[in-house]
Motif scaffolding. Structure first.
Motif, PDB file in Angstrom:
ATOM      1  N   UNK A 222       0.838  -1.200   0.000  1.00 30.63           N
ATOM      2  CA  UNK A 222       0.000   0.000   0.000  1.00 30.63           C
ATOM      3  C   UNK A 222       0.877   1.256   0.000  1.00 30.63           C
ATOM      4  N   UNK A 223       0.600   2.147  -0.934  1.00 27.84           N
ATOM      5  CA  UNK A 223       1.372   3.379  -1.120  1.00 27.84           C
ATOM      6  C   UNK A 223       2.836   3.116  -1.494  1.00 27.84           C
ATOM      7  N   UNK A 224       3.127   1.913  -1.951  1.00 30.94           N
ATOM      8  CA  UNK A 224       4.494   1.567  -2.339  1.00 30.94           C
ATOM      9  C   UNK A 224       4.905   2.206  -3.650  1.00 30.94           C
ATOM     10  N   UNK A 225       6.209   2.224  -3.888  1.00 26.31           N
ATOM     11  CA  UNK A 225       6.773   2.789  -5.108  1.00 26.31           C
ATOM     12  C   UNK A 225       7.256   1.679  -6.038  1.00 26.31           C
ATOM     13  N   UNK A 226       7.408   1.987  -7.330  1.00 23.20           N
ATOM     14  CA  UNK A 226       7.950   0.986  -8.260  1.00 23.20           C
ATOM     15  C   UNK A 226       9.424   0.711  -7.961  1.00 23.20           C
ATOM     16  N   UNK A 227       9.887  -0.471  -8.346  1.00 20.11           N
ATOM     17  CA  UNK A 227      11.306  -0.800  -8.182  1.00 20.11           C
ATOM     18  C   UNK A 227      12.147  -0.001  -9.174  1.00 20.11           C
ATOM     19  N   UNK A 228      13.449   0.108  -8.893  1.00 19.12           N
ATOM     20  CA  UNK A 228      14.387   0.701  -9.828  1.00 19.12           C
ATOM     21  C   UNK A 228      14.907  -0.378 -10.784  1.00 19.12           C
ATOM     22  N   UNK A 229      15.513   0.032 -11.874  1.00 16.69           N
ATOM     23  CA  UNK A 229      15.957  -0.902 -12.905  1.00 16.69           C
ATOM     24  C   UNK A 229      17.002  -1.894 -12.402  1.00 16.69           C
ATOM     25  N   UNK A 230      17.781  -1.508 -11.369  1.00 12.72           N
ATOM     26  CA  UNK A 230      18.842  -2.388 -10.879  1.00 12.72           C
ATOM     27  C   UNK A 230      18.403  -3.216  -9.672  1.00 12.72           C
ATOM     28  N   UNK A 231      17.115  -3.239  -9.374  1.00 12.97           N
ATOM     29  CA  UNK A 231      16.605  -4.009  -8.244  1.00 12.97           C
ATOM     30  C   UNK A 231      15.932  -5.293  -8.709  1.00 12.97           C
ATOM     31  N   UNK A 232      16.029  -6.321  -7.878  1.00 10.56           N
ATOM     32  CA  UNK A 232      15.257  -7.533  -8.128  1.00 10.56           C
ATOM     33  C   UNK A 232      13.775  -7.176  -8.108  1.00 10.56           C
ATOM     34  N   UNK A 233      13.036  -7.693  -9.074  1.00  5.94           N
ATOM     35  CA  UNK A 233      11.614  -7.413  -9.168  1.00  5.94           C
ATOM     36  C   UNK A 233      11.120  -7.662 -10.583  1.00  5.94           C
ATOM     37  N   UNK A 234       9.870  -7.369 -10.790  1.00  5.10           N
ATOM     38  CA  UNK A 234       9.227  -7.562 -12.088  1.00  5.10           C
ATOM     39  C   UNK A 234       9.663  -6.467 -13.058  1.00  5.10           C
ATOM     40  N   UNK A 235      10.211  -6.870 -14.198  1.00  7.06           N
ATOM     41  CA  UNK A 235      10.559  -5.898 -15.241  1.00  7.06           C
ATOM     42  C   UNK A 235       9.338  -5.554 -16.088  1.00  7.06           C
ATOM     43  N   UNK A 236       8.645  -6.578 -16.543  1.00 10.18           N
ATOM     44  CA  UNK A 236       7.446  -6.392 -17.357  1.00 10.18           C
ATOM     45  C   UNK A 236       6.733  -7.739 -17.498  1.00 10.18           C
ATOM     46  N   UNK A 237       5.481  -7.661 -17.900  1.00 12.09           N
ATOM     47  CA  UNK A 237       4.779  -8.862 -18.340  1.00 12.09           C
ATOM     48  C   UNK A 237       3.984  -8.481 -19.578  1.00 12.09           C
ATOM     49  N   UNK A 238       3.603  -9.483 -20.360  1.00  8.10           N
ATOM     50  CA  UNK A 238       2.896  -9.185 -21.600  1.00  8.10           C
ATOM     51  C   UNK A 238       1.549  -9.880 -21.643  1.00  8.10           C
ATOM     52  N   UNK A 239       0.608  -9.201 -22.299  1.00  9.03           N
ATOM     53  CA  UNK A 239      -0.746  -9.703 -22.484  1.00  9.03           C
ATOM     54  C   UNK A 239      -0.920 -10.050 -23.958  1.00  9.03           C
ATOM     55  N   UNK A 240      -1.294 -11.272 -24.225  1.00 14.53           N
ATOM     56  CA  UNK A 240      -1.573 -11.698 -25.598  1.00 14.53           C
ATOM     57  C   UNK A 240      -3.005 -11.312 -25.937  1.00 14.53           C
ATOM     58  N   UNK A 241      -3.187 -10.650 -27.063  1.00 16.12           N
ATOM     59  CA  UNK A 241      -4.532 -10.273 -27.507  1.00 16.12           C
ATOM     60  C   UNK A 241      -4.570 -10.198 -29.018  1.00 16.12           C
ATOM     61  N   UNK A 242      -5.757 -10.185 -29.586  1.00 13.07           N
ATOM     62  CA  UNK A 242      -5.891 -10.123 -31.034  1.00 13.07           C
ATOM     63  C   UNK A 242      -5.390  -8.770 -31.547  1.00 13.07           C
ATOM     64  N   UNK A 243      -5.088  -8.704 -32.825  1.00 18.37           N
ATOM     65  CA  UNK A 243      -4.616  -7.456 -33.418  1.00 18.37           C
ATOM     66  C   UNK A 243      -5.674  -6.361 -33.281  1.00 18.37           C
ATOM     67  N   UNK A 244      -6.916  -6.726 -33.451  1.00 16.97           N
ATOM     68  CA  UNK A 244      -7.995  -5.746 -33.298  1.00 16.97           C
ATOM     69  C   UNK A 244      -8.042  -5.202 -31.870  1.00 16.97           C
ATOM     70  N   UNK A 245      -7.905  -6.084 -30.892  1.00 12.76           N
ATOM     71  CA  UNK A 245      -7.902  -5.641 -29.501  1.00 12.76           C
ATOM     72  C   UNK A 245      -6.677  -4.778 -29.198  1.00 12.76           C
TER      73      UNK A 245
END
Length: 276
Positions: A222-245
């Motif tokens: 709660x009220x947390x901040x994003x990690x920095x680039x040099x920290x362990x953590x999630x870099x990104x995730x991707x969502x698969x969707x149709x081209x129209x979506x």
């Protein structure tokens, strides 16, 4: 209905920072049984069936350890095709005395929990048949009760766990965010609907009435901040969707979207990067 194939939107890849690339490669390849697609000094890519990337791990220079109070990944959930597969992996961890965090029955699914060497939460689960899920209007009934391990192990195969079956997938991703109401509109714009709501603590969202493709909570962030680039953590995730979506979501998010190597990239209000 297939909840992890187009035209349904679903999570198809994730990228994580780690502190020790060799240690993590040994865990994901040798302990969990993922296929290693590529491996360099600072980056490794894994797959279930040996072709399609699912997990990318990166070791940044001078990497810092995981800060659990920051926004990012709560756990990643890998979906196996059958109850027998789940029984095999549970027995495998027990037989080899590997550390685990627990096992739960969520009514819609049966799940097994552990963590990787950097403390990332991992869920391995199997779905019950959709006709067994109970819905109250637009909301699905889920809970966390003890898993009947004795009954589950009756389903294990003669071959046992030899790694993830080829038709495994990322079933869902569970994120820790700074504020649920702040991030909810972003995920609705991505095309996910609320299917379970636990007040100010947690929110579950899905496409096409799955029990959830995305979980969101504020339990430790709660009220947390994003990690920095040099920290362990999630870099990104991707969502698969149709081209129209994809084009519709890009239009709806407007200036929040950047384009890179054929992918659209946006950050949710918690600072979590989403690719689609």
């Amino acid at each position: 209905m297939t909840y992890h194939k187009l035209p349904t939107k679903y999570i198809d890849q994730i990228s994580l920072n780690v502190t020790d690339i060799e240690r993590s490669v040994m865990f994901y390849r040798d302990v969990l049984g993922m296929n290693l697609l590529s491996h360099t000094i600072q980056r490794a890519v894994f797959s279930f069936e040996g072709e399609t990337p699912v997990l990318t791990i990166v070791q940044p220079d001078d990497v810092k350890t995981l800060d659990r109070g920051k926004t990012g990944l709560f756990h990643i959930a890998y979906l196996v095709p059958s109850r027998s597969d789940l029984a095999d992996v549970v027995y495998y961890f027990w037989k080899n005395q590997l550390p685990v965090q627990g096992a739960s029955d969520h009514y819609v699914s049966e799940a097994f929990y552990l963590s990787d060497p950097d403390g990332y939460g991992i869920e391995i689960y199997r779905d019950r048949e959709p006709n067994e899920w109970k819905w109250n209007g637009e909301h699905v009934e889920m809970a966390t009760v003890p898993l009947d391990i004795e009954d589950l192990l009756k389903e294990r195969s003669e071959e046992g766990w030899t790694g993830f079956p080829k038709d495994s997938t990322i079933g869902h991703i569970h994120l820790q965010v700074h504020d649920l109401q702040a991030v909810k509109p972003f995920y609705e714009t991505l095309g996910f609907d609320v299917v379970a709501n636990y007040g100010a603590q947690a929110l579950f969202m899905a496409d096409q009435y799955y029990h959830h493709h995305i979980g969101l909570n504020t339990w430790g962030s709660r009220n947390g901040e994003p990690k920095h680039d040099d920290e362990v953590g999630l870099n990104w995730y991707s969502v698969k969707m149709t081209e129209q979506d994809r084009e519709q979501v890009k239009e709806n998010l407007e200036r929040q979207v950047q384009e890179q190597n054929g992918q659209y990239i946006a950050k949710d209000p918690a600072g979590i990067e989403v690719r689609f």
